[in-house]
Design a protein around this motif. Structure first.
Motif, PDB file in Angstrom:
ATOM      1  N   MET A 158      50.127  32.441  49.520  1.00  0.00           N
ATOM      2  CA  MET A 158      48.944  33.684  49.391  1.00  0.00           C
ATOM      3  C   MET A 158      47.296  32.700  48.961  1.00  0.00           C
ATOM      4  N   ASP A 159      46.695  33.380  50.150  1.00  0.00           N
ATOM      5  CA  ASP A 159      45.167  32.673  50.181  1.00  0.00           C
ATOM      6  C   ASP A 159      44.918  33.555  49.121  1.00  0.00           C
ATOM      7  N   GLY A 160      43.361  33.196  49.387  1.00  0.00           N
ATOM      8  CA  GLY A 160      42.136  32.805  48.037  1.00  0.00           C
ATOM      9  C   GLY A 160      41.836  34.301  47.830  1.00  0.00           C
ATOM     10  N   ILE A 161      41.962  35.163  48.447  1.00  0.00           N
ATOM     11  CA  ILE A 161      42.002  36.673  48.966  1.00  0.00           C
ATOM     12  C   ILE A 161      42.822  37.366  47.668  1.00  0.00           C
ATOM     13  N   GLU A 162      43.684  37.421  47.921  1.00  0.00           N
ATOM     14  CA  GLU A 162      44.821  37.911  47.605  1.00  0.00           C
ATOM     15  C   GLU A 162      44.769  37.725  45.957  1.00  0.00           C
ATOM     16  N   ALA A 163      44.501  36.001  45.550  1.00  0.00           N
ATOM     17  CA  ALA A 163      44.377  35.677  44.286  1.00  0.00           C
ATOM     18  C   ALA A 163      43.463  35.773  43.143  1.00  0.00           C
ATOM     19  N   THR A 164      42.000  36.500  44.431  1.00  0.00           N
ATOM     20  CA  THR A 164      40.859  37.145  43.680  1.00  0.00           C
ATOM     21  C   THR A 164      41.815  38.507  43.222  1.00  0.00           C
ATOM     22  N   ARG A 165      42.220  39.235  44.288  1.00  0.00           N
ATOM     23  CA  ARG A 165      42.809  40.461  43.780  1.00  0.00           C
ATOM     24  C   ARG A 165      43.636  40.234  42.436  1.00  0.00           C
ATOM     25  N   ARG A 166      44.272  39.819  41.951  1.00  0.00           N
ATOM     26  CA  ARG A 166      45.369  40.209  40.729  1.00  0.00           C
ATOM     27  C   ARG A 166      44.871  38.871  39.690  1.00  0.00           C
ATOM     28  N   ILE A 167      43.893  37.917  40.539  1.00  0.00           N
ATOM     29  CA  ILE A 167      43.174  37.597  38.762  1.00  0.00           C
ATOM     30  C   ILE A 167      42.185  38.692  38.441  1.00  0.00           C
ATOM     31  N   VAL A 168      41.212  39.026  39.360  1.00  0.00           N
ATOM     32  CA  VAL A 168      40.855  40.785  38.728  1.00  0.00           C
ATOM     33  C   VAL A 168      41.023  41.688  37.995  1.00  0.00           C
ATOM     34  N   ALA A 169      42.516  41.806  38.814  1.00  0.00           N
ATOM     35  CA  ALA A 169      43.324  42.676  37.989  1.00  0.00           C
ATOM     36  C   ALA A 169      43.540  42.775  36.524  1.00  0.00           C
ATOM     37  N   THR A 170      44.262  41.449  36.083  1.00  0.00           N
ATOM     38  CA  THR A 170      44.347  41.289  34.945  1.00  0.00           C
ATOM     39  C   THR A 170      42.973  40.373  34.516  1.00  0.00           C
ATOM     40  N   ALA A 171      42.335  40.368  34.657  1.00  0.00           N
ATOM     41  CA  ALA A 171      41.257  39.357  33.874  1.00  0.00           C
ATOM     42  C   ALA A 171      39.953  39.750  34.790  1.00  0.00           C
ATOM     43  N   PRO A 172      39.521  40.526  34.937  1.00  0.00           N
ATOM     44  CA  PRO A 172      38.198  40.824  35.214  1.00  0.00           C
ATOM     45  C   PRO A 172      36.901  40.222  35.023  1.00  0.00           C
TER      46      PRO A 172
ATOM     47  N   ILE B 229      34.611  34.728  39.530  1.00  0.00           N
ATOM     48  CA  ILE B 229      35.352  34.025  40.998  1.00  0.00           C
ATOM     49  C   ILE B 229      33.834  33.125  41.300  1.00  0.00           C
ATOM     50  N   LEU B 230      34.002  32.181  42.035  1.00  0.00           N
ATOM     51  CA  LEU B 230      32.839  31.794  43.187  1.00  0.00           C
ATOM     52  C   LEU B 230      34.130  31.096  44.286  1.00  0.00           C
ATOM     53  N   VAL B 231      33.783  32.154  45.352  1.00  0.00           N
ATOM     54  CA  VAL B 231      33.904  31.912  46.505  1.00  0.00           C
ATOM     55  C   VAL B 231      33.984  30.884  47.183  1.00  0.00           C
ATOM     56  N   LEU B 232      34.850  29.845  47.807  1.00  0.00           N
ATOM     57  CA  LEU B 232      34.216  28.667  48.562  1.00  0.00           C
ATOM     58  C   LEU B 232      34.155  28.654  50.144  1.00  0.00           C
ATOM     59  N   THR B 233      33.892  28.877  51.178  1.00  0.00           N
ATOM     60  CA  THR B 233      33.626  29.151  52.412  1.00  0.00           C
ATOM     61  C   THR B 233      33.354  27.589  52.838  1.00  0.00           C
TER      62      THR B 233
ATOM     63  N   ALA C 289      35.215  39.209  44.177  1.00  0.00           N
ATOM     64  CA  ALA C 289      34.478  37.384  43.140  1.00  0.00           C
ATOM     65  C   ALA C 289      33.154  38.039  43.343  1.00  0.00           C
ATOM     66  N   ASN C 290      32.535  37.225  42.947  1.00  0.00           N
ATOM     67  CA  ASN C 290      31.171  37.367  42.021  1.00  0.00           C
ATOM     68  C   ASN C 290      29.700  36.241  43.147  1.00  0.00           C
ATOM     69  N   GLY C 291      30.682  35.664  44.497  1.00  0.00           N
ATOM     70  CA  GLY C 291      29.618  35.137  44.842  1.00  0.00           C
ATOM     71  C   GLY C 291      30.327  34.839  45.937  1.00  0.00           C
ATOM     72  N   PHE C 292      29.457  33.788  46.683  1.00  0.00           N
ATOM     73  CA  PHE C 292      30.399  32.973  47.661  1.00  0.00           C
ATOM     74  C   PHE C 292      29.147  31.433  48.028  1.00  0.00           C
ATOM     75  N   LEU C 293      29.569  29.925  47.812  1.00  0.00           N
ATOM     76  CA  LEU C 293      29.022  29.318  48.002  1.00  0.00           C
ATOM     77  C   LEU C 293      29.482  28.178  49.161  1.00  0.00           C
ATOM     78  N   LEU C 294      28.639  27.850  50.466  1.00  0.00           N
ATOM     79  CA  LEU C 294      29.247  26.921  51.053  1.00  0.00           C
ATOM     80  C   LEU C 294      29.952  25.035  50.996  1.00  0.00           C
ATOM     81  N   LYS C 295      31.116  25.533  51.167  1.00  0.00           N
ATOM     82  CA  LYS C 295      31.473  24.072  51.470  1.00  0.00           C
ATOM     83  C   LYS C 295      31.162  22.532  50.703  1.00  0.00           C
ATOM     84  N   ASP C 296      29.642  22.562  51.482  1.00  0.00           N
ATOM     85  CA  ASP C 296      28.783  21.022  51.301  1.00  0.00           C
ATOM     86  C   ASP C 296      27.028  21.612  51.360  1.00  0.00           C
TER      87      ASP C 296
ATOM     88  N   VAL D  45      26.827  42.371  44.066  1.00  0.00           N
ATOM     89  CA  VAL D  45      27.865  42.107  45.233  1.00  0.00           C
ATOM     90  C   VAL D  45      28.389  43.140  45.378  1.00  0.00           C
ATOM     91  N   GLN D  46      29.161  43.326  44.764  1.00  0.00           N
ATOM     92  CA  GLN D  46      30.127  44.779  44.752  1.00  0.00           C
ATOM     93  C   GLN D  46      29.635  46.717  45.122  1.00  0.00           C
TER      94      GLN D  46
END
Length: 229
Positions: free
Chosen positions: A69-83, A87-91, A107-114, A211-212
């Motif tokens: 399961m990738d981070g997109i699906e995990a994000t979707r499931r977490i937001v659905a049950t605990a909005p 969630i801060l996406v790492l990319t 997700a609430n935003g994104f952050l570069l891994k470096d 963001v949305q």
């Protein structure tokens, strides 16, 4: 007792990344702070959903490309049950097609891994406070990159029907990256009135954050590609 109270005041974070070394690096950074603590880790999306359900953190640092399961699906499931959980996406790249999908999923935003340690800490504190870490101009650039081949709708979208004419104006200005103060100046409204309009827009359109809202303005053609401030 004092330690328990201090723990309760700290921002609780779950780290999700398939690279154990990166999770360790993040944990070291957070362990050096007084206001952030790591309450769980996961190396894939399915485990992340279980860990988040068990620990109920304030913030999840979510990798996108993981086995299973990738981070997109995990994000979707977490937001659905605990909005309420941020969630801060790492990319690796700021124009990653998966980032757009993750933001669209809640997700609430994104952050570069470096990112620098100070930027990481600031981002976690920002989303924990209920704000987004992605500046509107960066969000517009990200969204524009991936909706470039999608033509603007010819007919008005039904999703806008609940909005008043004024609320449509406010939503459009949000999409153009205007701050609340700038929207108030543009429309000659009181700042409190602008906040009221935004609250109603979010409620009517079931939007989680700015963001949305920006993403939606592109999808509906309210804001055009390369449209400046």
């Amino acid at each position: 007792m004092t330690d328990d109270l201090a723990e309760n005041r700290r921002i609780r974070v779950v780290l999700v990344d398939d690279q154990a070394l990166l999770r360790t690096a993040f944990r070291v950074i957070f362990d050096e702070t007084d206001d952030i603590c790591v309450v769980g880790e996961a190396g894939d999306g399915a485990t992340a959903v279980r860990v988040v359900d068990r620990t109920r953190p304030d913030v999840v640092l979510m990798d996108i490309r993981m086995p299973g399961m990738d981070g997109i699906e995990a994000t979707r499931r977490i937001v659905a049950t605990a909005p309420q959980i941020a969630i801060l996406v790492l990319t690796t790249f700021d124009l990653d097609e998966y980032v757009y999908a993750a933001l669209h999923s809640g997700a609430n935003g994104f952050l570069l891994k470096d990112a620098l340690a100070d930027d990481l800490l600031s981002a976690v504190r920002t989303v924990a406070a209920g704000d987004c870490v992605t500046a509107p101009s960066v969000t517009r650039r990200l969204v524009a990159h991936f909706v470039r081949t999608t033509p603007a709708p010819v007919q008005p979208d039904d999703r806008l029907s609940p909005l008043t004419a004024r609320e449509r104006e406010v939503l459009t200005l949000i999409g153009r990256g205007r701050s609340n103060t700038e929207i108030a100046q543009d429309l000659q409204l009181a700042p409190g009135t602008v906040r009221t309009h935004i609250g109603r827009i979010f409620a009517k359109l079931d939007l989680r954050d700015r963001v949305q809202a920006v993403i939606l303005t592109y999808e509906l053609g309210l804001v055009q590609l390369n449209e400046g401030r």
